[in-house]
Design a protein around this motif. Structure first.
Motif, short mmCIF file in Angstrom:
data_model
loop_
_atom_site.label_atom_id
_atom_site.label_comp_id
_atom_site.label_asym_id
_atom_site.label_seq_id
_atom_site.Cartn_x
_atom_site.Cartn_y
_atom_site.Cartn_z
N LEU A 1 0.83 -1.21 0.00
CA LEU A 1 0.00 0.00 0.00
C LEU A 1 0.87 1.25 0.00
N ARG A 2 1.98 1.17 0.72
CA ARG A 2 2.89 2.32 0.75
C ARG A 2 3.36 2.64 -0.67
N MET A 3 3.64 1.58 -1.44
CA MET A 3 4.08 1.80 -2.83
C MET A 3 2.93 2.35 -3.67
N LYS A 4 1.75 1.81 -3.42
CA LYS A 4 0.59 2.19 -4.24
C LYS A 4 0.22 3.66 -4.03
N PHE A 5 0.27 4.08 -2.77
CA PHE A 5 -0.13 5.45 -2.48
C PHE A 5 1.09 6.28 -2.13
N ALA A 6 2.15 6.10 -2.93
CA ALA A 6 3.44 6.71 -2.62
C ALA A 6 3.35 8.21 -2.41
N ASN A 7 2.46 8.87 -3.09
CA ASN A 7 2.45 10.32 -2.99
C ASN A 7 1.52 10.86 -1.90
N ASP A 8 0.76 9.96 -1.31
CA ASP A 8 -0.14 10.40 -0.22
C ASP A 8 0.55 10.12 1.10
N ASN A 9 0.27 10.96 2.08
CA ASN A 9 0.82 10.66 3.40
C ASN A 9 -0.16 9.75 4.14
N VAL A 10 -0.47 8.62 3.51
CA VAL A 10 -1.49 7.73 4.08
C VAL A 10 -1.00 7.10 5.39
N LYS A 11 -1.92 7.00 6.34
CA LYS A 11 -1.55 6.40 7.63
C LYS A 11 -1.94 4.94 7.61
N ILE A 12 -0.95 4.09 7.80
CA ILE A 12 -1.19 2.64 7.75
C ILE A 12 -0.84 2.03 9.09
N GLY A 13 -1.79 1.31 9.66
CA GLY A 13 -1.53 0.65 10.94
C GLY A 13 -1.64 -0.86 10.76
N TYR A 14 -0.84 -1.60 11.50
CA TYR A 14 -0.92 -3.06 11.45
C TYR A 14 -1.04 -3.56 12.88
N PHE A 15 -2.02 -4.43 13.13
CA PHE A 15 -2.13 -5.04 14.46
C PHE A 15 -1.86 -6.53 14.33
N HIS A 16 -0.93 -7.01 15.15
CA HIS A 16 -0.56 -8.42 15.09
C HIS A 16 -1.26 -9.15 16.23
N HIS A 17 -2.21 -10.01 15.88
CA HIS A 17 -3.00 -10.71 16.90
C HIS A 17 -2.26 -11.92 17.47
N ALA A 18 -1.42 -12.53 16.67
CA ALA A 18 -0.71 -13.74 17.10
C ALA A 18 0.52 -13.36 17.93
N PRO A 19 1.20 -14.33 18.51
CA PRO A 19 2.47 -13.98 19.18
C PRO A 19 3.54 -13.66 18.14
N TRP A 20 4.50 -12.84 18.50
CA TRP A 20 5.66 -12.62 17.61
C TRP A 20 6.84 -13.36 18.22
N PRO A 21 7.55 -14.15 17.42
CA PRO A 21 8.62 -14.97 18.01
C PRO A 21 9.90 -14.19 18.30
N SER A 22 10.74 -14.80 19.09
CA SER A 22 12.04 -14.18 19.35
C SER A 22 12.85 -14.24 18.05
N TYR A 23 13.86 -13.40 17.98
CA TYR A 23 14.69 -13.34 16.76
C TYR A 23 15.23 -14.71 16.39
N GLU A 24 15.60 -15.49 17.40
CA GLU A 24 16.21 -16.81 17.13
C GLU A 24 15.26 -17.71 16.34
N TYR A 25 13.97 -17.57 16.56
CA TYR A 25 13.00 -18.34 15.77
C TYR A 25 12.70 -17.63 14.46
#
Ligand SMILES: O=P(O)(O)OC[C@H]1O[C@H](O[C@H]2O[C@H](CO)[C@@H](O)[C@H](O)[C@H]2O)[C@H](O)[C@@H](O)[C@@H]1O
Ligand code: MG
Length: 926
Positions: A242-266
């Protein structure tokens, strides 16, 4: 509250699947919608937003597998009456058994469904159609690679790694008529349904396409000023698309991660780890269920994307990170999801459920009731729970025949997988063992129900429980825990107030529900002791705990409001440094390149074509780079220049001697050597060089004080390097050196350049921008007169119609600035001379971390991605390898690809056949 006539803020809410299971009848004119299991918290957030005075919501989501007509009650059994009460949000959904039926729908039929849905649900749904025969293909990568890795199950990776050669894997064709070859000249497979081993490779391509399909749908409905909210791991690539698609707009994009995020090692074990992070950092705000997950994410970004991070406290007092990645800053935050408390209480305390509670109590008279409700997969800890319960009955014999564990396990997505079959066996064995050890003919201490249960039964269990036992070994959040606490906070006649909760420390919710009884599910003795303690709690002690626990459960309403408030408050204004530079749109680049007749390449060297290394002498070109330059230079339409801070000797030895078709500029524009010409021209010939002695002395003084630093003496420029010094000392002395050099540089009009762990000095009047100016305002492909001043009267049709300029450093900004100026001038002088993308084909692109302010229009992450991008232009790499934008048709085929056309034909044939057979049936009936 907003004023009655105030314009509502539009929110495009992207979920991985609409909250319905969709079925259509044989004639495809009637649709039936059934509630989708799972994601209850997220779906109630959608409901809440739909009623909002402040926001106008547009929901974008995949239709899920569309099934064909069967008797619904027969097909789904009890599910028909079920609502969204199934387990946790992040869990893969069970695909329907007959979802693989081929579907050929006309645009009118698709519109009809959208209409039906929106009329029925009073929501603004925008379905993403992906109507392939095998509809579950869209889930494979998310559910078989990402989900297990994020839950610390690594086996599936072995399968993927075996079948995946990382970034050089062959990929489906992305362009009509072209089928980019894999490295080594082997043509990439055509866009078709793969078989055997290929199937695993195709998961990733389908994942890219799934994300692309969302980007396309959002492109149809987006209006400037909209905010975009993306949910969960099926859509990790979408922020950047989306950032590429709306490159010229200052569009606000939020992402919410519902699952766990693993440690870097995983996380680092994922072969596509970088593409995934690249995809995500297109967002302005990335939020996790708790601080631990956000810390893991930041750690992966720092290690894999070479970005920097600053930790600060949010206004809620939680740790928040500002990470600077590729052209902009983004916020990494945590905000645990909540439940709809009021609705839950309303639903749970009805006369119908009162009688169900009574009936359960009756069935287990004088016994304490422990309840558990989990999906039966390896991370929910059902085995651990049973082991702990067995230990409890062994350690505390006084509880035998006094306690029953009612465990409801719902079937998981991969019910037929060997792992699930093994798990089922293990659970059955444990249940039998406990019941035979501690039960009798009249009573079994474990009541195990392997099924989905309707919502009213679930609520009755929550109400009747004396204790809820959650022993998950990993989850993002645990809605059962939140719902249990909410129900126990309600005072009613049935004495269920305040009964305790035992919660695994590995649940994402354990950091939220601090006053639950927190246990390590792997330690069955400790869990057994906790069960004993919980069952012995006095009423007043339980009430005290409940008083603390209950406010710890957030409401889904406050979660939604807080998230959107934080997203809306993100600064995306470029002038104040808030803008995120979009990733380079590679498909558009490729298309412009293919259309262009006069192409000019302007490449910086260090940090752009080669990675930065400790020793400058070691940063030599790779064989891959040579091959790419060779292939590019072999095309007579291409003119290639390396414009570097390096000296003539280095560039001559490592580049010029290997390929005469490359133009060179050394020492940041001091020297220049034309294409196919052996002679260097010194543009600083007439300059007084006596400053070199004074600058050299100052550098020597600093070198003596900074162990590990050294001076690189070039013909004109002098460079003090401190990469090998202690970083803090190097930075400190660099600042001191700059102060020392100030007066001599003013006197001789020299520029002090703050490079990558270096300080360089050279005359100000030469710079890389001046070289770029000379190369662009020039009749393409003709010899340069390097001593002549630049002439801006060249015919536009003789100047380049494609310019790709790549650089990583502060000195490369001069090139970008010059190109931006040229673009403005052309805009004014030659507005008619644009290409089909409505531009002049000028691409100023920065490479790597741009926590620095950049005036480049796009970014590439690192020299690896630079080479992949150049590989794309010469046909060595396909778009899928870099998750670049590809256009899809409504069935998820790459638009205009062979398989898309085939599928369209098959669809038309199918429709013809159907209408022919219905005509003949009508005739027979007559
Ligand atoms: O304009 P460039 O082609 O990017 O050259 C800029 C300078 O690059 C070299 O130094 C940098 O790269 C080294 C090798 O990776 C690294 O060790 C050093 O710390 C960097 O500053 C080169 O030595 C300079 O002469 C160039 O001016
Ligand atoms: Mg550089």
């Amino acid at each position: 509250m907003t004023a009655p006539n105030a314009k509502k803020q539009r929110v495009i809410n992207c979920v991985s699947q609409l909250p319905y299971r969709i079925q259509l009848n044989e004639s495809k004119d009637t649709w039936r919608l059934l509630p989708q299991a799972g994601n209850s918290a997220l779906f109630s957030s959608l409901d809440y937003l739909q009623e909002s005075d402040e926001y106008e919501q547009l929901v974008v989501g995949w239709t899920g597998e569309i099934t064909r007509e069967t008797d619904l009650a027969e097909q789904f059994g009890a599910d028909v009456t079920m609502t969204n009460n199934d387990d946790d949000s992040e869990t893969p959904v069970v695909p329907d058994s007959n979802a693989d039926e081929a579907l050929y729908l006309t645009p009118e039929q698709m519109d009809k469904l959208t209409e039906v849905m929106n009329a029925q649900n009073k929501k603004n749904f925008n379905p993403v159609w992906l109507l392939r025969k095998n509809q579950s293909r869209w889930r494979q990568y998310a559910e078989k690679t990402i989900w297990p890795t994020f839950h610390y199950i690594l086996n599936p990776l072995l399968i993927e790694a075996d079948n995946n050669s990382g970034s050089s894997a062959p990929a489906p064709s992305a362009k009509k008529g072209s089928n980019p070859a894999a490295p080594g000249g082997v043509p990439a497979p055509k866009e078709s349904v793969p078989t055997g081993d290929e199937e695993k490779n195709s998961w990733w391509y389908d994942y890219v396409k799934f994300n692309e399909a969302y980007a396309m749908k959002i492109g149809e409905i987006y209006q400037p000023g909209d905010v975009i909210w993306i949910h969960d791991y099926y859509l990790l690539l979408l922020p950047q698309l989306l950032r590429m698609k709306f490159a010229n707009d200052n569009v606000k994009i939020g992402y919410f991660h519902h699952a766990p995020w693993p440690s870097y090692e995983y996380f680092r074990c994922l072969p596509r780890r970088k593409q995934i992070l690249d995809g995500l950092v297109g967002a302005n705000l990335i939020t996790f269920q708790n601080e631990q997950f956000s810390r893991h994410f930041v750690s992966s970004c720092k290690r894999l994307l070479d970005c920097t991070s600053k930790k600060k406290k949010s206004d809620k007092g939680a740790d928040q990170y500002q990470i600077s990645a590729y052209g902009g800053d983004l916020i990494v935050d945590s905000l645990p999801i909540g439940v709809n408390k009021n609705q839950l209480i309303k639903d749970a305390f009805t006369s119908d459920i009162d009688s169900k509670v009574q009936a359960i109590k009756q069935a287990y008279q004088n016994k304490k009731i422990i309840i558990g409700r989990d999906r039966l997969d390896s991370v929910r800890g059902v085995v651990q729970k049973l082991r702990a319960f067995e230990t409890f009955l062994t350690m505390f014999p006084e509880w035998r025949e006094q306690v029953v564990l009612i465990q409801v396990s719902s079937p998981t997505a991969n019910r037929d997988s060997p792992q699930t079959i093994r798990l089922e066996q293990q659970v059955n064995d444990l249940v039998n063992s406990i019941n035979s050890q501690f039960g009798n003919l009249n009573f079994a201490p474990v009541q195990h129900y392997y099924m989905r249960i309707p919502k009213d039964v679930y609520l009755s269990l929550l109400r009747v429980a004396d204790l809820c036992l959650i022993t998950t070994v990993r989850d993002g959040t645990n809605t059962t825990a939140l719902e249990y606490v909410t129900i126990k906070s309600h005072k009613s006649d049935y004495q269920c107030y305040g009964n305790p909760l035992i919660l695994s420390e590995f649940s994402g919710s354990s950091t939220l529900l601090k006053d639950a009884i927190i246990v390590n599910p792997w330690d069955s003795v400790a869990v057994a002791k906790s069960i004993n303690m919980a069952l012995n709690l006095t009423k007043s002690a339980a009430s005290e705990l409940q008083a603390k626990l209950s406010p710890e459960v957030p409401t889904v309403q406050s979660w939604t409001d807080k998230y959107l408030k934080t997203l809306s408050s993100q600064n995306t204004d470029q002038s104040s440094g808030g803008k995120i530079t979009p990733a380079l749109n590679r498909p558009v680049l490729l298309d412009t390149y293919n259309q262009a007749k006069r192409r000019l390449f302007l490449f910086d060297y260090d940090g752009t074509l080669t990675p930065i290394v400790q020793d400058p002498a070691a940063a030599i070109p790779t064989a891959k780079l040579y091959t790419i330059l060779e292939k590019l230079a072999a095309d007579p339409r291409n003119q290639i220049w390396i414009i570097s801070g390096r000296d003539q000797q280095f560039l001559g030895k490592w580049i010029g001697s290997k390929n005469k078709r490359l133009g060179l500029s050394a020492e940041h524009g001091c020297f220049i050597k034309d294409i196919d010409c052996p002679e260097w021209v010194n543009l600083t010939e007439k300059v007084d060089m006596s400053w070199q002695e004074r600058v050299g002395k100052a550098m020597e003084e600093i070198t003596n004080k900074t162990q590990g630093s050294f001076i690189e003496r070039k013909k004109v420029a002098l460079t003090w390097h401190y990469r090998r010094a202690v970083p803090e000392l190097g930075e400190f002395h660099a600042a001191e050196l700059k102060k020392m050099l100030k007066s001599v540089c003013d006197e001789y009009d020299l520029e002090i350049m703050d490079g990558k762990a270096n300080i360089e000095v050279r005359p100000r009047f030469v710079n890389k921008g001046e070289i770029v100016k000379r190369l662009v305002w020039h009749e393409h492909g003709t010899e340069q007169d390097l001593l002549k001043p630049v002439n801006e009267k060249v015919d536009i049709n003789k100047m380049p119609d494609f310019i790709l300029c790549l650089g990583d450093d502060f000195t490369d900004e001069d090139m970008f600035r010059e190109l931006n100026t040229i673009e403005d001038k052309w805009e004014e002088k030659y507005p008619e001379n644009k290409n089909s993308h409505k531009n002049f084909g000028i691409y100023p692109v920065t490479v790597g971390s741009a926590s620095k302010q950049t005036i480049a229009k796009a970014h590439l992450t690192d020299p690896g991605q630079v080479l992949d991008t150049l590989g794309l232009l010469i046909g060595n790499v396909s778009l899928f390898q870099s998750a670049g934008t590809v256009e899809l048709d409504s069935r998820g085929h790459v638009k205009n690809s062979e398989s898309s056309l085939k599928s369209q034909l098959a669809g038309e044939k199918y429709i013809l056949k159907k209408s022919a057979s219905s005509t003949s049936i009508k005739k027979v009936n007559k």
